[in-house]
Design an enzyme around this catalytic site. Structure first.
Site, PDB file in Angstrom:
ATOM      1  N   ILE A 138       0.819  -1.260   0.086  1.00  0.00           N
ATOM      2  CA  ILE A 138       0.113   0.062  -0.209  1.00  0.00           C
ATOM      3  C   ILE A 138       0.951   1.475  -0.147  1.00  0.00           C
ATOM      4  O   ILE A 138       2.206   1.214   0.330  1.00  0.00           O
ATOM      5  CB  ILE A 138      -1.172   0.021   1.228  1.00  0.00           C
ATOM      6  CG1 ILE A 138      -0.261  -0.259   2.625  1.00  0.00           C
ATOM      7  CG2 ILE A 138      -1.900  -1.090   1.216  1.00  0.00           C
ATOM      8  CD1 ILE A 138      -1.041   0.138   3.687  1.00  0.00           C
ATOM      9  N   ASP A 139       0.271   2.371  -0.487  1.00  0.00           N
ATOM     10  CA  ASP A 139       1.342   3.498  -0.594  1.00  0.00           C
ATOM     11  C   ASP A 139       1.897   4.077   0.909  1.00  0.00           C
ATOM     12  O   ASP A 139       1.129   3.736   2.013  1.00  0.00           O
ATOM     13  CB  ASP A 139       0.386   4.729  -1.348  1.00  0.00           C
ATOM     14  CG  ASP A 139      -0.008   4.180  -2.577  1.00  0.00           C
ATOM     15  OD1 ASP A 139       0.796   3.491  -3.396  1.00  0.00           O
ATOM     16  OD2 ASP A 139      -1.073   4.766  -3.175  1.00  0.00           O
ATOM     17  N   MET A 140       2.615   4.823   0.618  1.00  0.00           N
ATOM     18  CA  MET A 140       3.406   5.240   1.927  1.00  0.00           C
ATOM     19  C   MET A 140       2.567   5.869   2.872  1.00  0.00           C
ATOM     20  O   MET A 140       2.260   5.774   3.796  1.00  0.00           O
ATOM     21  CB  MET A 140       4.620   6.125   1.509  1.00  0.00           C
ATOM     22  CG  MET A 140       5.125   6.745   2.679  1.00  0.00           C
ATOM     23  SD  MET A 140       6.848   7.903   2.390  1.00  0.00           S
ATOM     24  CE  MET A 140       5.785   9.356   1.564  1.00  0.00           C
ATOM     25  N   ARG A 238      -7.266   5.788  -5.785  1.00  0.00           N
ATOM     26  CA  ARG A 238      -6.853   7.062  -6.134  1.00  0.00           C
ATOM     27  C   ARG A 238      -7.218   7.559  -7.656  1.00  0.00           C
ATOM     28  O   ARG A 238      -7.679   8.862  -7.675  1.00  0.00           O
ATOM     29  CB  ARG A 238      -5.337   7.543  -5.812  1.00  0.00           C
ATOM     30  CG  ARG A 238      -5.118   7.068  -4.208  1.00  0.00           C
ATOM     31  CD  ARG A 238      -3.637   7.181  -3.975  1.00  0.00           C
ATOM     32  NE  ARG A 238      -2.963   8.409  -4.247  1.00  0.00           N
ATOM     33  CZ  ARG A 238      -1.584   8.398  -4.116  1.00  0.00           C
ATOM     34  NH1 ARG A 238      -0.996   7.459  -3.915  1.00  0.00           N
ATOM     35  NH2 ARG A 238      -1.093   9.682  -4.345  1.00  0.00           N
TER      36      ARG A 238
END
Length: 305
Positions: A138-140, A238
Site C-alpha cells: 500500500i502507498d506510503m 486514487r
C-alpha cells in the site's frame, strides 16, 4: 550493466527534455532514475555527456548504460509494528501512515521490512533480499493492513489468491464532493499516464481495474466511502475516484490543488481477508481508522454543524 540505444525519429520527442523522453521510451525507468544516471555520465547523446535538461533533437543518437541494482543490507529495526495475526506461515501487519513498505533509494531505514525483520524471524524470499515476505503493498501515505508470507509456499498461495481476485480488501476513503448515490462500481483500465510517467491514469491500453464503493457518510463538501478492490493496480482507488470526479482529500498526486493539508491522501486499508495458504482456514482482520483520520472527520462534522 546493460546498454540501450535509441535514435530519435519521432517528432513528438523533439524539443522535449532528455529526462522526460527516456522514461517514455522505456517505461521501466523513472524520471528521477534517469536524472541520476545522467549526472553519473551513464547517458550520452551523440557520444557526448549532457545535462538532464538537454532538449532532444531530430536524429539524436542516445546511449543509456543502465545502472546495476545493488541489493542493500537491510538492518532489522525495532519499530514496534502492530501484528494483528501470526502463525508459522503468514502474518497480518499494520502499516502506519508515512511508512514505506520496503527499502528503496532514499528509504533504507524505517521501512515496514526493517520492522518485520526485527519482529518476525522467518520471511519468504521470493521477492529477494530487499522485499522479504512482501506479497502486496500500500502507498506510503496510506495506513492499514498487509498480508505477509513467512515461507515461499505461503507466498505463492497468497499471490495466487490475489491473481484470482479472492482476497478481501476494503478501504475507507474521504473524497472531495458529494457522491449522489449510495453504491457504485468503477470498471476502468489503469496504466501509466502518457503525460506524466510518475503517475497512473485510466487509459485505453491499461490493465483491468475494478473498484466497488459504498457511501458511509455525507458531509457538505466531502463524502466518506468504503472501497472494495476487485483488482489491485497501482494507486487504483486514487486514480478511479479522480476519474469519476471525486478525488481523495489530501492526495498530492491526484487530488485538486485546493485540498486539506493532511500530509497525504485520506485512505485507510481497514479490512484484509484470505484463505490460509496451508491450512485453508479463512482469516479476516479489521483495523479501525487511525486517530488522525478520526480527528479529521470530527473537525469536518463540527464545521458542517
Amino acid at each position: 550493466m546493460e546498454t540501450y540505444e535509441y535514435q530519435i525519429s519521432d517528432n513528438n520527442y523533439v524539443g522535449q527534455r532528455l529526462d522526460k523522453v527516456l522514461p517514455e521510451l522505456n517505461s521501466d525507468w523513472s524520471r528521477s532514475q534517469i536524472q541520476d544516471w545522467i549526472k553519473e555520465d551513464l547517458v550520452k547523446v551523440n557520444d557526448k555527456v549532457v545535462k538532464p535538461n538537454y532538449k532532444v533533437k531530430q536524429n539524436d543518437h542516445i546511449i543509456v548504460t543502465e545502472q546495476e541494482v545493488v541489493e542493500a543490507d537491510i538492518t532489522p529495526e525495532n519499530l514496534n509494528l502492530d501484528i494483528f495475526y501470526e502463525d508459522n506461515d503468514v502474518a497480518i501487519v499494520y502499516k502506519p501512515k508515512g511508512m514505506v513498505v520496503h527499502p528503496s533509494p532514499g528509504h533504507y531505514t524505517g521501512t515496514l521490512v526493517n520492522g518485520l525483520m526485527y519482529q518476525i524471524k522467518d520471511l519468504s524470499g521470493i521477492n529477494g533480499e530487499i522485499r522479504p515476505g512482501i506479497v502486496h503493498r500500500i502507498d506510503m501515505d496510506t495506513s492499514g493492513l498487509l498480508m505477509v508470507a513467512k515461507n515461499d509456499i505461503a507466498h505463492r498461495g497468497l499471490v495466487e489468491q490475489l491473481m484470482a481476485k479472492s482476497v478481501k480488501r476494503k478501504y475507507v476513503a474521504l473524497v472531495h464532493g458529494n457522491i449522489p448515490h449510495d453504491y457504485g462500481t468503477v470498471d476502468a483500465p489503469i496504466g501509466r499516464n502518457k503525460k506524466d510517467r510518475q503517475a497512473m491514469a485510466v487509459v485505453d491500453d491499461g490493465k483491468e481495474a475494478v473498484t466497488h464503493f459504498n457511501v458511509l457518510e455525507h458531509f457538505k463538501d466531502y463524502t466518506l466511502i468504503e472501497c472494495e478492490l476487485e483488482t489491485g493496480r497501482t494507486h487504483q482507488i486514487r486514480v478511479h475516484m479522480k476519474y469519476i470526479g471525486f478525488p481523495l482529500v489530501g492526495d498530492p498526486k491526484y487530488g485538486p490543488k485546493k485540498t486539506l493539508d493532511i500530509g497525504g491522501q485520506a485512505l485507510h486499508a481497514g479490512v484484509i481477508g484470505f484463505e490460509h495458504p496451508v491450512t485453508h482456514e479463512y482469516i479476516e482482520k479489521t483495523a479501525k481508522l487511525p486517530q488522525e483520520f478520526e480527528d479529521l472527520l470530527d473537525d469536518i462534522r463540527k464545521r458542517d454543524a
